[in-house]
Scaffold this active site. Structure first.
Site, PDB file in Angstrom:
ATOM      1  N   GLU A   1       0.843  -1.188   0.000  1.00  0.00           N
ATOM      2  CA  GLU A   1       0.000   0.000   0.000  1.00  0.00           C
ATOM      3  C   GLU A   1       0.885   1.248   0.000  1.00  0.00           C
ATOM      4  O   GLU A   1       1.736   1.397   0.875  1.00  0.00           O
ATOM      5  CB  GLU A   1      -0.926  -0.017   1.226  1.00  0.00           C
ATOM      6  CG  GLU A   1      -1.945  -1.157   1.145  1.00  0.00           C
ATOM      7  CD  GLU A   1      -2.491  -1.587   2.493  1.00  0.00           C
ATOM      8  OE1 GLU A   1      -2.381  -0.831   3.472  1.00  0.00           O
ATOM      9  OE2 GLU A   1      -3.021  -2.730   2.571  1.00  0.00           O
TER      10      GLU A   1
ATOM     11  N   LEU B   1      -6.041  -2.062  -0.692  1.00  0.00           N
ATOM     12  CA  LEU B   1      -5.912  -2.244   0.754  1.00  0.00           C
ATOM     13  C   LEU B   1      -6.317  -3.684   1.095  1.00  0.00           C
ATOM     14  O   LEU B   1      -7.420  -3.943   1.560  1.00  0.00           O
ATOM     15  CB  LEU B   1      -6.791  -1.213   1.468  1.00  0.00           C
ATOM     16  CG  LEU B   1      -6.314  -0.797   2.860  1.00  0.00           C
ATOM     17  CD1 LEU B   1      -6.883   0.550   3.254  1.00  0.00           C
ATOM     18  CD2 LEU B   1      -6.601  -1.835   3.904  1.00  0.00           C
ATOM     19  N   SER B   2      -5.431  -4.598   0.820  1.00  0.00           N
ATOM     20  CA  SER B   2      -5.746  -6.025   0.840  1.00  0.00           C
ATOM     21  C   SER B   2      -4.560  -6.808   1.363  1.00  0.00           C
ATOM     22  O   SER B   2      -3.788  -7.372   0.591  1.00  0.00           O
ATOM     23  CB  SER B   2      -6.060  -6.493  -0.589  1.00  0.00           C
ATOM     24  OG  SER B   2      -7.206  -5.893  -1.118  1.00  0.00           O
ATOM     25  N   GLU B   3      -4.424  -6.867   2.673  1.00  0.00           N
ATOM     26  CA  GLU B   3      -3.258  -7.550   3.219  1.00  0.00           C
ATOM     27  C   GLU B   3      -3.224  -9.031   2.848  1.00  0.00           C
ATOM     28  O   GLU B   3      -2.145  -9.603   2.646  1.00  0.00           O
ATOM     29  CB  GLU B   3      -3.198  -7.371   4.738  1.00  0.00           C
ATOM     30  CG  GLU B   3      -2.628  -6.024   5.181  1.00  0.00           C
ATOM     31  CD  GLU B   3      -3.606  -4.861   5.103  1.00  0.00           C
ATOM     32  OE1 GLU B   3      -4.806  -5.115   4.852  1.00  0.00           O
ATOM     33  OE2 GLU B   3      -3.187  -3.703   5.279  1.00  0.00           O
TER      34      GLU B   3
ATOM     35  N   GLN C   1       2.068  -2.122   5.744  1.00  0.00           N
ATOM     36  CA  GLN C   1       2.345  -0.739   6.167  1.00  0.00           C
ATOM     37  C   GLN C   1       2.752  -0.606   7.632  1.00  0.00           C
ATOM     38  O   GLN C   1       3.652   0.156   7.962  1.00  0.00           O
ATOM     39  CB  GLN C   1       1.131   0.125   5.850  1.00  0.00           C
ATOM     40  CG  GLN C   1       1.463   1.572   5.635  1.00  0.00           C
ATOM     41  CD  GLN C   1       0.346   2.285   4.880  1.00  0.00           C
ATOM     42  OE1 GLN C   1      -0.688   2.581   5.448  1.00  0.00           O
ATOM     43  NE2 GLN C   1       0.549   2.539   3.610  1.00  0.00           N
TER      44      GLN C   1
ATOM     45  N   PRO D   1      -4.343  -9.853   9.561  1.00  0.00           N
ATOM     46  CA  PRO D   1      -5.309 -10.332   8.557  1.00  0.00           C
ATOM     47  C   PRO D   1      -4.686 -11.327   7.580  1.00  0.00           C
ATOM     48  O   PRO D   1      -5.387 -12.155   7.006  1.00  0.00           O
ATOM     49  CB  PRO D   1      -5.739  -9.053   7.822  1.00  0.00           C
ATOM     50  CG  PRO D   1      -5.492  -7.936   8.780  1.00  0.00           C
ATOM     51  CD  PRO D   1      -4.296  -8.373   9.602  1.00  0.00           C
TER      52      PRO D   1
ATOM     53  N   HIS E   1      -0.686   0.350  15.883  1.00  0.00           N
ATOM     54  CA  HIS E   1       0.495   0.780  15.138  1.00  0.00           C
ATOM     55  C   HIS E   1       1.780   0.509  15.913  1.00  0.00           C
ATOM     56  O   HIS E   1       2.838   0.969  15.509  1.00  0.00           O
ATOM     57  CB  HIS E   1       0.428   2.287  14.842  1.00  0.00           C
ATOM     58  CG  HIS E   1      -0.529   2.640  13.750  1.00  0.00           C
ATOM     59  ND1 HIS E   1      -1.883   2.543  13.889  1.00  0.00           N
ATOM     60  CD2 HIS E   1      -0.325   3.098  12.489  1.00  0.00           C
ATOM     61  CE1 HIS E   1      -2.471   2.942  12.767  1.00  0.00           C
ATOM     62  NE2 HIS E   1      -1.560   3.271  11.915  1.00  0.00           N
TER      63      HIS E   1
HETATM   64  C1  TPP Z   1      -5.794  -3.154   7.733  1.00  0.00           C
HETATM   65  C2  TPP Z   1      -5.104  -1.839   7.558  1.00  0.00           C
HETATM   66  N1  TPP Z   1      -4.190  -1.675   6.582  1.00  0.00           N
HETATM   67  C3  TPP Z   1      -3.558  -0.500   6.414  1.00  0.00           C
HETATM   68  C4  TPP Z   1      -3.826   0.563   7.244  1.00  0.00           C
HETATM   69  C5  TPP Z   1      -3.089   1.905   7.071  1.00  0.00           C
HETATM   70  N2  TPP Z   1      -4.050   2.895   6.548  1.00  0.00           N
HETATM   71  C6  TPP Z   1      -4.699   3.752   7.372  1.00  0.00           C
HETATM   72  S1  TPP Z   1      -5.869   4.647   6.563  1.00  0.00           S
HETATM   73  C7  TPP Z   1      -5.476   3.904   5.081  1.00  0.00           C
HETATM   74  C8  TPP Z   1      -6.244   4.283   3.848  1.00  0.00           C
HETATM   75  C9  TPP Z   1      -7.708   4.149   4.071  1.00  0.00           C
HETATM   76  O1  TPP Z   1      -8.385   4.523   2.915  1.00  0.00           O
HETATM   77  P1  TPP Z   1      -9.954   4.551   2.916  1.00  0.00           P
HETATM   78  O2  TPP Z   1     -10.501   3.268   3.429  1.00  0.00           O
HETATM   79  O3  TPP Z   1     -10.375   4.924   1.519  1.00  0.00           O
HETATM   80  O4  TPP Z   1     -10.362   5.693   3.940  1.00  0.00           O
HETATM   81  P2  TPP Z   1     -10.038   7.256   3.842  1.00  0.00           P
HETATM   82  O5  TPP Z   1      -8.789   7.478   4.617  1.00  0.00           O
HETATM   83  O6  TPP Z   1      -9.909   7.616   2.404  1.00  0.00           O
HETATM   84  O7  TPP Z   1     -11.218   7.912   4.475  1.00  0.00           O
HETATM   85  C10 TPP Z   1      -4.464   2.983   5.239  1.00  0.00           C
HETATM   86  C11 TPP Z   1      -3.879   2.199   4.143  1.00  0.00           C
HETATM   87  C12 TPP Z   1      -4.770   0.360   8.271  1.00  0.00           C
HETATM   88  N3  TPP Z   1      -5.086   1.312   9.144  1.00  0.00           N
HETATM   89  N4  TPP Z   1      -5.401  -0.843   8.392  1.00  0.00           N
END
Ligand code: TPP
Ligand code: TPP
Ligand code: MG
Ligand code: MG
Lengths: 382, 323, 382, 323
Positions: free
Chosen positions: D28, D57-59, D81, D88, D128
């Site tokens: 990601e 966003l697909s672990e 990340q 997951p 985190h």
């Molecule tokens: C399972 C997981 N993978 C990665 C992350 C890191 N991360 C936090 S927000 C985000 C993007 C989220 O995008 P979206 O679902 O479109 O929500 P937005 O921030 O655009 O509102 C990522 C990759 C996380 N919090 N959880």
């Protein structure tokens, strides 16, 4: 359904299904220029129309002030909801007191409407554990691991069914979350259970730096509804009336045992968070285009057309909101005192002996090791 | 005829469902067929299909759904058909079940049970034989319970269902039907967190749990060593006191488990003994365990399992070790 | 898209999407009564038409004989593919030598077509580790954890893209697998990557005792394709020609970078496995109905209409197949000798010291502990 | 200016991509932005968007996709990340990555790296800050590597990418930019499975890894105890020999890690010492670790982290323990 088509150089006889077979429209009441069909406007009274406006201002001022606090070093990393005001407010306004709202963090005003206080939102972003206690008291939770809390939402809806509770549960999440396995299992299972669950996706086109086109090859999230046998809809997420109205219908559908997959099309006009530089991955034209579609301005022009704008003293409203924010900061600053015991006390209802002895060891070391404090208390706090 | 572990599970579930209508049972194939091992047989007929539910093939949603039900005030008992299919739901355990109370400072909680058969020896396919209790027990906030007898199974499962916190209840499927004993119809609990001393002895402490108890007791029965045998029963939180008291007495210890050796729960037991009673030790503690490999497929799985001769040899060696 | 609809007692203005908005037909060439449109018949030569028939007999005899072996105690638990012959054979016959096939275990003849030997299938069910070595040599794998291998399939397809390899990869799996998060992430990511991957679902209506209606509230699996922006199709899985033809098209689509979600509608007429009693969860009428739609009989009537039946000496074919099976059993019985070292040798390319000492310890204990053999070698083998 | 750990990661990735066009990097936000920690900065511009890929966003699909790429002959380097988002994908590690070679008797294999930042101290949100290396290292077939210095990071990451088997590469994000040292531009490997002796000493063996090395060295520097400090570097397979030799010499040992104590890798280290050199021990081994709780949120996370005073105290206590 296509018959005898070609795809690239492939000749096809079989009845292949593609997403072109499912037209998905965007539901809208107020258009980008402020025009609207009076028939379509939801049946709200003046106070309610003004409420929606005020809440959007709250959301906007909140976002602005949080960023300021962060810049001044009084807050950890925070995300901005600028651009999402209509989507957050319209969806939150349709919920009832007993409904549950499991959020991803960008839904401040929707949680405030459920009774959460602004102070507690500040505590949350400052990493003070008690924040989620107060959220939970108002049937709210913020899930930081993207998508993972959606099965929990299905479970809560299932519980409402088993106990014949006349409420709904909503999961608010982003477009990124829709690519997780947890999303899939949650929505599919909700469909099987007829759970009163609304899966509310704020599709703001970006997941940090990943654009929607790289998140999925599908044209919309709403179209996934057919794959679960649930109701789906795509709504202009910058049109607070469309969001509110569709969410009210969603709530009714859910209460009747029809889970809903709701896609609100909106845009994050600022960075993902204060640590993100969006110019690395997107051009300013795109952003400017969306700034032109600002949900608050659009609603202002609606209020004007309806003759309601004269009821609004915008500056007074902003001042009022700022005063609330000031009070919340003060309350958050005063929050405490805190104790290491709380870090151990809430893991189990009853603390197991080993954990108790670890707590005592920590307390002892804090008492006896003079320089430990240097490392803990004096390090800069977020 | 006396009861099996499967019978005991069924009794515990029926009794708890009878007494507490918040208890709901679900998982793949648990309702119509009563589960692939028939542990939930008859429950659907008795308690109806609102409380006994066949789910889609969705381990994430089963465990996550249990968290949601528990948050909403119900008492979910989820079944994962084989423990080899729990890893897809690991995140739900780590990220939600184990920390819902902690996250909300007690406002919400996750009183739930995830039942799952674990371990080798039934001649099944790949992924049907693993023992991963060590990894789960390392997750703060999760209780891990593993019974070894029918009596304990009923009492521990009842205690787990009533426990205010999430319990992973791992069932020794290899002995599901091979051990029988009288299981009272009474309402009793076996408390979580208490080990049992299965045999008192002076020479060596032997610690095991689950399906390996049987092998351990068989090994001990053939020896002339006066072994004290501890059935851990709860992996986490562990009954350190019982272990420590016994090793104080014997000064020697053997741990037997089926999971791979490295990073298995046996190492935590050794570390505990080190912490508390190292200076009582007269010889190194030995671990008789599975190997650091996947469990072999059915044709060779028995090479993997710690059988009584391996256990017996280790006990004898430790008992006679001059240090 | 519905407008101004009602759902239960809910009045709806917003344009809700339901699965009724996406009609899904079942692609068929030979109908249940053996009728067909000559135009639609794929362009195969006589030998190929007969091949399809022979492979279906292989699949059927295989299933029957495996059950017999299991009943005689010469085999562990086995699943039967009775009812799935057309779906397995039609899909396998469309694949090329270099294609990959990751299967769930019910796809024997498709793997045989790829060069796997019947002996190795027997070794697999007897739990002899080498079996999957021979499968892998033919680009095949059986994944026992349902759904979990689908992301691996996406990865293989991705690898084909990166290396410009002109092949496809297929995942074969059941209706149950479609409820896993792994399915979702795999298909969605394949869509984004334009991976040459075919997700081939044998929807046999049951996942052990769970009927398709409890697996999902959707009417078909094929309709999920729109949610991923991939090509989808629902095919009569008991019609070998329809399956073969649609799979050939699927292969072409995939080669051109269009992943496919393929649903073959079929039925498992026997138990899930030899340990399953299907009368616990389904009535005999349902089963009888599907036995009437037997894929082999249907194809026989096609061959008759085409004047090809006279080319078939069915008894001779069955005898030949049985002879192959006899030989395979003999070869499987003779397989060996085996050694505990193989259990340790293949975990890493190079055995770490700790593992080596564990192996030596096992070897030592086998040598030195007389009664250990009792526990290991003399226990009944599956 | 000397290099940071982030620089070292970037160097290793660039060099390996340069030398071996089978290496592909994805996860990601790794391509367009260079990753949330900028570890992959510039790679997309240099190697193009076929080899440096932003994923959904697909672990599950990231890790499972890596397995598939590896089976097909590529050398995937996936980024998760934050390590809190690896659970997951636990099933993909356990069920596929770790056993592809074993399952196919060497015919297929999974030479892949999953990089992920772990540990507390950067004032981030829930999930985190965790350290779960103990659970992953318990999975047979998975290698777990944790560097602590820029030099080692480059060498270990290169070795991991070239390793024929799957490596979970956990990065101490707390010291991503706070430790600097010269990282040569040469092509060198630091071998997987070899611990480093960071300081030789006679009195106590202190074992740690990752972000805790820094704290450990700081603690040692302030003491008058002559400590031997071992940086484990590879958690699994563990360099037992270096540990054993050191404890033979010192007879005393302290283990420092950030993960929760119970079932953490510290217990495996203690068990190893028990197995091999128990009778050399003059005092119980002490563990200075995180507690058996989730890592507190940002306002109180420092209470959780084993800071130098706690480490120093334990070293002194062990050094002076009469046994
Ligand atoms: C399972 C997981 N993978 C990665 C992350 C890191 N991360 C936090 S927000 C985000 C993007 C989220 O995008 P979206 O679902 O479109 O929500 P937005 O921030 O655009 O509102 C990522 C990759 C996380 N919090 N959880
Ligand atoms: C992840 C996982 N969960 C549960 C199981 C146990 N199990 C084996 S087959 C099966 C049903 C599979 O149904 P389906 O996917 O429809 O395939 P079919 O057997 O009908 O061909 C189940 C639940 C498993 N193997 N893997
Ligand atoms: Mg987004
Ligand atoms: Mg099925």
């Amino acid at each position: 359904m296509t018959e005898n088509t070609t795809q690239g150089t492939v000749e096809l006889d079989a009845p292949w299904i593609t997403q072109n077979d499912l037209p998905v429209t965007k539901y809208q009441i107020i258009d980008e220029n402020g025009g609207y069909d009076a028939e379509a406007v939801p049946d709200l009274d003046t106070q309610e129309f003004l409420d929606l406006y005020r809440w959007m201002l709250v959301e906007k001022r909140y976002a602005e002030r949080m960023i300021n606090l962060q810049r001044r070093g009084e807050m950890g990393t925070v995300g901005s909801s600028r651009g999402h005001e209509a989507s957050i407010v319209g969806s939150g306004y349709a919920l009832a007191d007993d409904d549950y709202l499991l959020a991803m963090g960008r839904e401040t005003s929707a949680m405030l409407m459920k009774g959460v206080s602004l102070r507690d939102i500040l505590l949350f972003w400052r990493g003070i554990e008690d924040a989620q206690k107060y959220l939970a008291q108002q049937n709210c939770m913020i899930g930081i691991s993207v998508g993972g809390y959606l099965p929990v939402v299905t479970g809560i809806g299932w519980g409402m069914n088993i106990t014949d509770t006349d409420s709904v549960v909503t999961a608010h999440f982003g477009d990124g979350a829709t690519s997780t396995g947890a999303f899939h299992e949650a929505v599919n299972f909700a469909g099987v259970l007829n759970a009163p669950a609304i899966f509310y996706c704020q599709n703001n086109q970006w997941a940090i730096s990943t654009p929607f086109e790289k998140q999925t090859n599908a044209d919309s999230i709403a179209q996934r509804a057919v794959g679960y046998g649930v109701h789906g809809i795509r709504v202009d997420g910058n049109d607070v009336l469309a969001v509110y109205h569709a969410m009210s219908e969603a709530r009714e559908l859910a209460r009747q045992g029809n889970p809903v997959l709701f896609e609100a099309l909106t845009y994050r006009t600022e960075g993902h968070s204060t640590s993100d530089d969006p110019t690395k991955y997107r051009g300013s034209e795109e952003v400017d285009q969306w700034k032109d579609r600002d949900p608050i301005e659009r609603y202002e022009s609606f209020l004007e057309s309806e003759g309601l704008w004269e009821e609004v003293d915008k500056q007074a409203m902003v001042d009022e909101v700022d005063a609330e924010f000031d009070a919340a900061i003060e309350a958050a600053d005063d929050y405490g005192p805190r104790d290491v015991e709380e870090l151990f006390a809430y893991l189990y209802e009853e603390m197991p002996p080993e954990l108790e002895s670890q707590l005592h060891e920590l307390e002892r070391s804090l008492r006896e090791l003079d320089d430990l404090e240097e490392y803990i208390v004096r390090r800069p706090k977020g | 005829m006396p009861e099996t572990i499967i019978d005991a599970i069924n009794m515990a579930l029926s009794e708890e469902m009878e007494q507490d209508d918040r208890v709901v049972v679900f998982g793949e194939d648990v309702a119509e067929t009563g589960g692939v091992f028939r542990a939930t047989e008859g429950l659907k007929d008795r308690f109806g299909s609102t409380r006994v539910v066949d789910t889609p093939l969705s381990e994430i949603a089963i465990v996550g759904g249990a968290v949601g039900l528990a948050v909403f005030g119900l008492r979910p008992v989820a079944e994962i058909q084989f423990s080899g299919f729990l890893p897809p739901a690991f995140d739900q355990l780590v990220t939600h079940a184990s920390r819902m109370r902690w996250r909300t400072r007690g406002e919400w909680s996750a009183p739930m049970v995830v039942r799952t058969p674990y371990g080798a020896g039934i001649r099944a396919l790949e992924h049907h034989s693993e023992s991963l209790e060590g990894a789960y027990a390392h997750v703060p906030g999760l209780k891990v319970v593993i019974p070894s007898t029918p009596y304990d199974t009923k009492g521990l499962l009842k205690a787990s269902i009533r426990d205010p916190d999430p319990v992973l209840f791992m069932e020794p499927k290899h002995v599901y039907r091979s051990i029988r004993e009288d299981v009272p119809e009474d309402d009793y609990e076996v408390p979580i967190g208490d080990a049992a001393v299965r045999r008192e002895g002076e020479d060596v402490t032997v610690i095991s749990w689950g399906a390996m108890m049987q092998q351990t007791l068989e090994a001990v029965s053939k020896l002339h060593v006066d072994a004290e045998v501890i059935d851990l029963r709860t992996i986490s939180p562990m009954d350190r006191e019982t272990i420590v008291e016994s090793v104080k007495k014997t000064g020697r210890c053997v741990v037997v488990h089926e999971a791979p050796k490295s990073g298995g729960w046996g190492s935590e037991i050794i570390a505990t003994i080190n912490d508390e009673v190292l200076m009582y030790l007269e010889a190194p503690i030995e671990r008789v365990t599975g190997f650091d490999i996947p469990v072999p497929l059915l044709s060779m799985e028995d090479y993997y399992i710690p059988h009584p001769p391996r256990i017996a040899e280790a006990i004898e060696r430790v008992a006679s070790d001059g240090g």
